[in-house]
Design an enzyme around this catalytic site. Structure first.
Site, mmCIF file in Angstrom:
data_model
loop_
_atom_site.group_PDB
_atom_site.id
_atom_site.type_symbol
_atom_site.label_atom_id
_atom_site.label_comp_id
_atom_site.label_asym_id
_atom_site.label_seq_id
_atom_site.Cartn_x
_atom_site.Cartn_y
_atom_site.Cartn_z
ATOM 1 N N ARG A 205 1.010 8.385 4.408
ATOM 2 C CA ARG A 205 1.443 9.037 3.175
ATOM 3 C C ARG A 205 1.828 10.482 3.484
ATOM 4 O O ARG A 205 1.383 11.065 4.480
ATOM 5 C CB ARG A 205 0.334 9.017 2.130
ATOM 6 C CG ARG A 205 -0.090 7.617 1.675
ATOM 7 C CD ARG A 205 -1.197 7.720 0.644
ATOM 8 N NE ARG A 205 -1.598 6.406 0.137
ATOM 9 C CZ ARG A 205 -2.561 5.659 0.682
ATOM 10 N NH1 ARG A 205 -3.236 6.123 1.740
ATOM 11 N NH2 ARG A 205 -2.862 4.478 0.178
ATOM 12 N N ARG B 81 7.579 5.512 4.904
ATOM 13 C CA ARG B 81 6.375 4.675 4.789
ATOM 14 C C ARG B 81 6.778 3.220 4.542
ATOM 15 O O ARG B 81 6.232 2.290 5.152
ATOM 16 C CB ARG B 81 5.497 5.210 3.659
ATOM 17 C CG ARG B 81 4.217 4.422 3.382
ATOM 18 C CD ARG B 81 3.348 5.236 2.427
ATOM 19 N NE ARG B 81 2.304 4.467 1.794
ATOM 20 C CZ ARG B 81 1.124 4.194 2.337
ATOM 21 N NH1 ARG B 81 0.864 4.613 3.563
ATOM 22 N NH2 ARG B 81 0.203 3.513 1.694
ATOM 23 N N LYS C 36 -6.558 7.658 0.466
ATOM 24 C CA LYS C 36 -7.020 7.522 -0.914
ATOM 25 C C LYS C 36 -8.428 6.933 -0.939
ATOM 26 O O LYS C 36 -8.768 6.065 -0.148
ATOM 27 C CB LYS C 36 -6.072 6.618 -1.702
ATOM 28 C CG LYS C 36 -4.766 7.301 -2.107
ATOM 29 C CD LYS C 36 -3.971 6.424 -3.049
ATOM 30 C CE LYS C 36 -2.733 7.143 -3.549
ATOM 31 N NZ LYS C 36 -1.946 6.305 -4.482
ATOM 32 N N TYR D 256 6.529 -5.791 -0.422
ATOM 33 C CA TYR D 256 7.347 -5.900 0.775
ATOM 34 C C TYR D 256 7.837 -7.330 0.992
ATOM 35 O O TYR D 256 8.878 -7.554 1.610
ATOM 36 C CB TYR D 256 6.580 -5.389 1.995
ATOM 37 C CG TYR D 256 6.164 -3.951 1.822
ATOM 38 C CD1 TYR D 256 7.120 -2.939 1.755
ATOM 39 C CD2 TYR D 256 4.831 -3.591 1.680
ATOM 40 C CE1 TYR D 256 6.755 -1.611 1.563
ATOM 41 C CE2 TYR D 256 4.460 -2.274 1.497
ATOM 42 C CZ TYR D 256 5.431 -1.295 1.436
ATOM 43 O OH TYR D 256 5.074 0.020 1.235
ATOM 44 N N HIS E 139 -3.894 0.635 1.799
ATOM 45 C CA HIS E 139 -3.849 0.152 0.427
ATOM 46 C C HIS E 139 -5.238 -0.277 -0.029
ATOM 47 O O HIS E 139 -6.021 -0.819 0.761
ATOM 48 C CB HIS E 139 -2.899 -1.038 0.296
ATOM 49 C CG HIS E 139 -1.445 -0.660 0.327
ATOM 50 N ND1 HIS E 139 -0.436 -1.563 0.549
ATOM 51 C CD2 HIS E 139 -0.838 0.540 0.165
ATOM 52 C CE1 HIS E 139 0.735 -0.937 0.522
ATOM 53 N NE2 HIS E 139 0.515 0.334 0.291
ATOM 54 N N HIS F 200 8.457 8.846 1.481
ATOM 55 C CA HIS F 200 7.924 7.536 1.113
ATOM 56 C C HIS F 200 8.826 6.413 1.616
ATOM 57 O O HIS F 200 8.353 5.302 1.869
ATOM 58 C CB HIS F 200 7.758 7.445 -0.408
ATOM 59 C CG HIS F 200 6.610 6.561 -0.819
ATOM 60 N ND1 HIS F 200 5.292 6.865 -0.541
ATOM 61 C CD2 HIS F 200 6.583 5.360 -1.459
ATOM 62 C CE1 HIS F 200 4.514 5.916 -1.009
ATOM 63 N NE2 HIS F 200 5.266 4.986 -1.552
#
Length: 322
Positions: free
Chosen positions: A161, A262, A187, A294, A285, A259
């Site tokens: 990220r 990414r 995260k 994806y 994730h 992004h």
């Protein structure tokens, strides 16, 4: 017991709820801070009083709804950004609600404001040719070009990220042949190690020696030695994408952002046949479900599925003659 005023509620929300109880990441705290700050500035203008004199009554559902409209019409924020701002406001009111029982109706009305539904756009990523053109764009004869090239290589291979890229320090990157990896805290304050390829190591090793001797120094610093801002990284990606477009015109059709890089990393793993659960771990994730986007973006998977389907007989029939 006297109910806390708005200033005390906001202070408690950040210091007690986010920092102490949830141990939220600096990125989460910064995002919530920006949302609350924008709401306070908007509410102060609407109430015609300085922000320090605002009360919880000034931040009622009508004002919050007007603030969300302001994000749309004046700031031209996307639906995703609008929803993120609203999520921060909801989090604040869930914290405040038990502390202000006399204002429970106001808090409940704000909490009832729904998130806006929006269509999920198809993932934008770079093809192999476009990726090569982007990596060739920085002028590696200059200090800035060598830094930018190392950053782009790292971003495209690891899928970090933007906040993780800018937070990287030299000691976060292991460059030994065995165990070469980038170590990050993403995260939810989850630590992860992302392996590095030999090609990425070939770009990172000479750059990290040039970046500085201090292990705690930024891996991709400004010329003053400070960490790059998110805006600075976004600008350099856009600049090199514009340069790459001269040799690879298809890049012009894409809005290339950090992004996008990414997504490019994820799609490279997908095309290599890596399972979505592994890709979810690679990208940090929270759930493998997030990685399903994806699958929708990869046309080769759909084409292979189509090849396995028995096509019904579609030979046109003859027109009957009278």
């Amino acid at each position: 017991m006297t109910a806390p005023n708005l200033t005390a509620l906001i202070q408690g929300f950040f210091t007690d709820r986010l920092v102490r109880q949830r141990q939220s990441s600096p990125q989460t705290i910064a995002a919530y801070r920006d949302a609350i700050r924008l709401l306070l500035l908007f509410s102060a203008q609407k109430a015609k009083k300085p922000p320090v004199r605002l009360t919880i009554a000034d931040l009622d559902a009508v004002t919050v709804a007007a603030f969300l409209d302001h994000l749309d019409s004046d700031r031209h924020n996307s639906t995703a950004t609008r929803n993120a701002r609203l999520a921060a406001i909801h989090s604040f009111y869930r914290y405040a609600l038990p502390l202000i029982p006399d204002k429970a109706h106001t808090a409940s009305q704000v909490l009832a404001i729904p998130q806006r539904r929006h269509e999920q756009a198809t993932v934008s990523y770079l093809t192999e040719t476009e990726t090569d053109a982007l990596l060739q764009a920085p002028d590696r004869k200059s200090w800035f070009g060598r830094r930018d090239h190392a950053l782009l290589v790292t971003a495209i291979q690891t899928g970090l990220r933007l906040s993780e890229l800018t937070a990287l320090t030299i000691q976060d990157i292991t460059t030994t042949i065995l165990g070469a990896a980038v170590h990050t805290i993403g995260k939810g304050r989850r630590e992860r190690a992302t392996p590095l390829t030999r090609q990425t190591l070939a770009s990172l090793r000479p750059w990290l020696r040039e970046a500085g001797p201090e292990p705690t120094a930024p891996a991709f610093p400004t010329q003053r030695g400070t960490p790059m801002s998110a805006d600075a990284v976004q600008r350099l990606v856009a600049k090199h994408a514009a340069t790459a477009a001269y040799s690879c015109p298809s890049i012009v059709t894409k809005n290339v952002t950090p992004h996008t890089l990414r997504h490019t990393a994820a799609m490279a793993l997908m095309k290599a046949g890596v399972d979505t659960s592994v890709i979810a771990l690679w990208l940090g994730h929270q759930s493998p479900v997030t990685t399903q986007i994806y699958l929708h973006a990869d046309m080769t998977i759909k084409e292979r599925a189509l090849e396995r389907v028995n096509t019904p007989n579609t030979t046109p029939g003859r027109r009957a003659t009278m």
